[in-house]
Scaffold this motif. Structure first.
Motif, PDB file in Angstrom:
ATOM      1  N   CYS A  16       0.825  -1.206   0.000  1.00  0.00           N
ATOM      2  CA  CYS A  16       0.000   0.000   0.000  1.00  0.00           C
ATOM      3  C   CYS A  16       0.860   1.258   0.000  1.00  0.00           C
ATOM      4  O   CYS A  16       0.571   2.219  -0.711  1.00  0.00           O
ATOM      5  N   LYS A  48      -7.460   2.776  -4.198  1.00  0.00           N
ATOM      6  CA  LYS A  48      -8.190   1.571  -4.619  1.00  0.00           C
ATOM      7  C   LYS A  48      -7.224   0.512  -5.147  1.00  0.00           C
ATOM      8  O   LYS A  48      -7.446  -0.686  -4.939  1.00  0.00           O
ATOM      9  N   ASP A  49      -6.159   0.935  -5.814  1.00  0.00           N
ATOM     10  CA  ASP A  49      -5.123  -0.015  -6.241  1.00  0.00           C
ATOM     11  C   ASP A  49      -4.480  -0.678  -5.023  1.00  0.00           C
ATOM     12  O   ASP A  49      -4.204  -1.881  -5.032  1.00  0.00           O
ATOM     13  N   ILE A  51      -5.888  -1.145  -2.094  1.00  0.00           N
ATOM     14  CA  ILE A  51      -6.878  -2.088  -1.560  1.00  0.00           C
ATOM     15  C   ILE A  51      -6.835  -3.391  -2.352  1.00  0.00           C
ATOM     16  O   ILE A  51      -6.771  -4.485  -1.792  1.00  0.00           O
ATOM     17  N   ALA A  52      -6.850  -3.286  -3.667  1.00  0.00           N
ATOM     18  CA  ALA A  52      -6.897  -4.466  -4.536  1.00  0.00           C
ATOM     19  C   ALA A  52      -5.623  -5.298  -4.480  1.00  0.00           C
ATOM     20  O   ALA A  52      -5.663  -6.511  -4.704  1.00  0.00           O
ATOM     21  N   ASN A  53      -4.498  -4.655  -4.164  1.00  0.00           N
ATOM     22  CA  ASN A  53      -3.224  -5.360  -4.197  1.00  0.00           C
ATOM     23  C   ASN A  53      -2.676  -5.745  -2.827  1.00  0.00           C
ATOM     24  O   ASN A  53      -1.574  -6.296  -2.753  1.00  0.00           O
ATOM     25  N   CYS A  54      -3.423  -5.500  -1.771  1.00  0.00           N
ATOM     26  CA  CYS A  54      -2.966  -5.894  -0.438  1.00  0.00           C
ATOM     27  C   CYS A  54      -2.988  -7.421  -0.339  1.00  0.00           C
ATOM     28  O   CYS A  54      -4.053  -8.025  -0.469  1.00  0.00           O
ATOM     29  N   ARG A  57      -5.415  -8.568   2.296  1.00  0.00           N
ATOM     30  CA  ARG A  57      -6.768  -7.987   2.232  1.00  0.00           C
ATOM     31  C   ARG A  57      -7.085  -7.236   3.533  1.00  0.00           C
ATOM     32  O   ARG A  57      -8.175  -7.321   4.082  1.00  0.00           O
TER      33      ARG A  57
END
Length: 64
Positions: A16, A48-49, A51-54, A57
Motif C-alpha cells: 500500500c 483503490k489499487d 486495496i486491490a493489491n494488499c 486484504r
C-alpha cells in the motif's frame, strides 16, 4: 472515500505504501496505517489499487 487498515490482518508487506504513499505509512511497529479523514479525490484511484493489491486484504474502504 476513506480507508482503514485492519491491524490484525496487516503483515507489513508495504504494498500500500508503494502504491499510495500519500495515504499510507508504516507504523513504528512495521504495520501499515492509513491517514485519517477523506482520501483526496486525485488519490482515490491509487488508494483503490492499494486495496486491490494488499496480499492480506487488510485495507478496507469505509462508507461515508
Amino acid at each position: 472515500m476513506r480507508v482503514t487498515v485492519d491491524e490484525d490482518r496487516c503483515a507489513g508487506h508495504g504494498m500500500c505504501l508503494t502504491l499510495c504513499p500519500e495515504v499510507f505509512e508504516m507504523s513504528d511497529d512495521g504495520w501499515a496505517v492509513a491517514a485519517p479523514g477523506e482520501v483526496p479525490a486525485d488519490l482515490e484511484s491509487a488508494a483503490k489499487d492499494a486495496i486491490a493489491n494488499c496480499p492480506e486484504r487488510a485495507i478496507v474502504e469505509i462508507d461515508n
